[in-house]
Design a protein around this motif. Sequence first.
Motif, short mmCIF file in Angstrom:
data_model
loop_
_atom_site.label_atom_id
_atom_site.label_comp_id
_atom_site.label_asym_id
_atom_site.label_seq_id
_atom_site.Cartn_x
_atom_site.Cartn_y
_atom_site.Cartn_z
N PRO A 41 74.86 38.04 -3.15
CA PRO A 41 75.07 38.83 -4.38
C PRO A 41 73.82 39.62 -4.72
O PRO A 41 72.77 39.46 -4.09
N ASN A 42 73.92 40.45 -5.73
CA ASN A 42 72.78 41.23 -6.20
C ASN A 42 72.17 40.68 -7.48
O ASN A 42 70.95 40.70 -7.65
N THR A 67 74.05 37.84 -9.37
CA THR A 67 74.59 36.52 -9.65
C THR A 67 74.12 35.54 -8.58
O THR A 67 73.28 35.86 -7.75
N THR A 75 84.59 33.44 -3.09
CA THR A 75 83.19 33.35 -3.48
C THR A 75 82.82 31.87 -3.52
O THR A 75 83.69 31.00 -3.62
N TRP A 128 79.48 43.08 -2.07
CA TRP A 128 79.35 43.19 -3.52
C TRP A 128 78.95 44.59 -3.95
O TRP A 128 78.21 45.28 -3.25
N ASP A 147 77.59 43.36 -9.01
CA ASP A 147 78.50 42.25 -8.73
C ASP A 147 79.74 42.27 -9.62
O ASP A 147 80.29 41.21 -9.98
N ILE A 199 84.19 43.98 -5.54
CA ILE A 199 83.93 43.66 -4.14
C ILE A 199 84.70 44.64 -3.27
O ILE A 199 85.90 44.84 -3.45
#
Length: 298
Positions: free
Chosen positions: A223-224, A226, A247, A270, A274, A277
Motif C-alpha cells: 500500500p501507499n 495504509t 487485502t 493500489w 489507497d 485498486i
Amino acid sequence: MKFNLPILLLVFIFSTAYTQENGFKEVQLTDNNSNNRYSSYNKEGTKILFESDRDGRWQIYIMDIDGNGESRVLTSTSNDRRPTWHPFKNMILFESDRSGTNELYTYDIDTKALKMVPIPLEGHKSYAEFFSNGVELIFCLETEKGNKDIYRVHKKGKLLRKLVSNEQKNRYPKASRRGDFVLYTSDKNNTQDTDVIYNYSVLQKSNNKISFFKDDCSDASWPNVTNRLVFSGLIDKEDHTTTEIYTMQTDGSRKLRITYNEQDDSLPHWSPNDINILVTRRMPNGEQIFKILLKEPL
C-alpha cells in the motif's frame, strides 16, 4: 454443441451484477478485443500505465484515470512489457526483447530519452520495478533451468546484489516504501503446484511466508498510506474456481475479499491514496482493466 453468443453474454452480465452485490463498486476502464494488463498509477494518480497486445505485439499505453485518452507511449517492432512508474519522475521502467534478449529500459516521457539499464548479467530480465529511492531497481533473472532469481541493482548497473535464489520461479517482486522488505511470489517448497506469497527482509536476509500452501496466491503489492497488502488469490476452492482480489495485513492476517465475480482477477495495484485498486480481469473479449472503488464515489 453450439452456443448462442447473446444468451452467453446475458448470463455473464447477470452473474457479474449479482456477485458484485457482495463486493465493491467497479468501473471498467478498457474494453476492446485485446489483452490489457499490468496497470499502475503515476505518483500524482492522474495517469494509468499499462501493456496491451492490440497491435499484434505487446506495447505500452497510457490513459486517463477514467479510461479515456488512450495513447501509445512508445512505437517499436518489439515486445515492450510490464511497465512501471518511477516514484518521483515522469519516467517508466519496462522490459523489451528489442535486442533479442529481454533487457530492462527506462523511458523519460518528458524528454523522450530511452536508455537500457546496463546490467552485467546474461539472460532474460523481467518483472522490474524501481525501489522507493528512485535510484535502484529490483528485477527477476531467468536461469538456464527456467527458474527465476530476484536481484537488486543501481539504475546504472552498479551494486548488483542477489536477494532470492532457489530452484523455483520467484517473480513479481515489490519493494516496500522504505526498501527494507520485498514481496514476491514463489512456488518453492510447495508440492501442490500453487503459488505462495513471501516477504523477504533485506536487513535480515530472511524469508517469511505470508500465504498458505493450500491457497494459490500471487501478485502482492504494497500500500501507499495504509498497512494492508493487496493480492490475487484462489482461496476457498470448494466454493469457487476463479482468482479474486483480497487485502491482508503485512503479516498475512485479516484477509478481506474485495471482488466477487465469475472471472479471474489478477495484478492488483493500489491508487496513490489507497482509495481504489486497479485490477486485470479476464473477460470474454480479452483481459481488461477495472477500477475497484473502495472509498471513491462512483
